[in-house]
Design an enzyme around this catalytic site. Structure first.
Site, mmCIF file in Angstrom:
data_model
loop_
_atom_site.group_PDB
_atom_site.id
_atom_site.type_symbol
_atom_site.label_atom_id
_atom_site.label_comp_id
_atom_site.label_asym_id
_atom_site.label_seq_id
_atom_site.Cartn_x
_atom_site.Cartn_y
_atom_site.Cartn_z
ATOM 1 N N SER A 277 0.831 -1.201 0.000
ATOM 2 C CA SER A 277 0.000 0.000 0.000
ATOM 3 C C SER A 277 0.875 1.263 0.000
ATOM 4 O O SER A 277 1.621 1.470 -0.946
ATOM 5 C CB SER A 277 -0.962 -0.080 1.194
ATOM 6 O OG SER A 277 -1.923 0.927 1.148
ATOM 7 N N ASP B 245 -10.270 -3.709 -5.222
ATOM 8 C CA ASP B 245 -9.653 -2.750 -4.293
ATOM 9 C C ASP B 245 -10.431 -1.435 -4.333
ATOM 10 O O ASP B 245 -10.518 -0.796 -5.388
ATOM 11 C CB ASP B 245 -8.185 -2.527 -4.740
ATOM 12 C CG ASP B 245 -7.374 -1.765 -3.713
ATOM 13 O OD1 ASP B 245 -7.951 -0.879 -3.042
ATOM 14 O OD2 ASP B 245 -6.172 -2.050 -3.586
ATOM 15 N N HIS C 97 -8.192 -4.574 -0.947
ATOM 16 C CA HIS C 97 -6.912 -3.923 -0.647
ATOM 17 C C HIS C 97 -6.048 -4.792 0.278
ATOM 18 O O HIS C 97 -4.825 -4.671 0.279
ATOM 19 C CB HIS C 97 -7.178 -2.554 -0.001
ATOM 20 C CG HIS C 97 -5.995 -1.629 -0.059
ATOM 21 N ND1 HIS C 97 -5.509 -1.097 -1.227
ATOM 22 C CD2 HIS C 97 -5.185 -1.156 0.929
ATOM 23 C CE1 HIS C 97 -4.460 -0.320 -0.962
ATOM 24 N NE2 HIS C 97 -4.240 -0.345 0.337
HETATM 25 C C1 MLT Z 1 -1.399 5.956 -0.026
HETATM 26 O O1 MLT Z 1 -1.732 6.904 0.638
HETATM 27 O O2 MLT Z 1 -0.215 5.662 -0.265
HETATM 28 C C2 MLT Z 1 -2.491 5.105 -0.576
HETATM 29 O O3 MLT Z 1 -3.702 5.811 -0.498
HETATM 30 C C3 MLT Z 1 -2.566 3.801 0.121
HETATM 31 C C4 MLT Z 1 -2.787 3.969 1.604
HETATM 32 O O4 MLT Z 1 -1.820 4.127 2.313
HETATM 33 O O5 MLT Z 1 -3.927 3.898 2.055
#
Ligand code: MLT
Length: 203
Positions: free
Chosen positions: A105, A155, A186
């Site tokens: 992520s 996701d 996700h």
């Molecule tokens: C981010 O902020 O890098 C993406 O939205 C993924 C997350 O951290 O939720």
């Protein structure tokens, strides 16, 4: 723990011939989160696991965002540079070859940015639920770098065309990209783990 520019955990290799892993957690995680995953997917590899320096409501991240999926791109560039500098410091302090990033992520997004902005920092990357980190992809020579991207078809944070665009940019720059889209969201699944084990096993 050696004083370097990021709070981190380090586990030395117990086997030779496996590249070190740079473990990059998701929002709200820390340097402990992915150690177990790292041990499973590349047993015996050295593990280097920093904690993101940005705090969003107390939750560590690797760069600032303006909203979910909307990034502060100047900060992305700055933080990708800081992280690449940390990798260089850690390689010297611990005597490591260039690592393969394993990011989830937010950790996958900074890994993708670092690969494009500072390609020398990584030999490859496993990007779990990554999205395009910079709206204008910086030109980079990624020849010889291996990238595994695993995305979730359901996701809610990352539209399918966004992850496809990141995979396309990385391969246009010369990386050997394998992009798998799983019927999941996700969060990580058993299939992610199996794909990671297989991808690392080929090394
Ligand atoms: C981010 O902020 O890098 C993406 O939205 C993924 C997350 O951290 O939720």
């Amino acid at each position: 723990m050696t004083e370097l520019s990021f709070i981190h955990r380090y586990e030395p290799a117990t086997e030779t011939g496996r590249p070190p892993l740079l473990l990059l957690h998701g929002t709200g995680g820390d340097e402990n989160d992915l150690l177990g995953l790292g041990r499973m997917i590349s047993p015996g590899a050295a593990l280097l696991s920093p904690r993101g320096k940005i705090l969003e409501n107390g939750m560590p991240r690797f760069f600032r965002r303006l909203a979910e999926g909307v990034f502060d791109e100047e900060d992305v560039k700055l933080r990708a540079g800081e992280l690449a500098d940390f990798v260089a410091q850690a390689r010297q302090a611990y005597g490591l070859e260039a690592p393969v990033a394993v990011g989830f992520s937010n950790g996958a997004n900074i890994a993708a940015a670092m690969m494009m902005l500072r390609p020398e920092a990584l030999t490859g990357a496993a990007l779990l639920r990554a999205m395009v980190p910079l709206s204008e992809a910086p030109q980079a020579d990624l020849a010889g770098k291996r990238v595994l991207m695993i995305s979730g078809a359901m996701d809610p944070i990352i539209p399918a065309e966004n992850s496809a665009q990141l995979a396309a940019s990385l391969s246009a720059f010369g990386a050997e990209v394998q992009h798998q889209v799983l019927p999941t969201g996700h969060g990580l699944s058993q299939t992610d783990l199996q794909l990671l084990v297989r991808w690392f096993g080929g090394r």
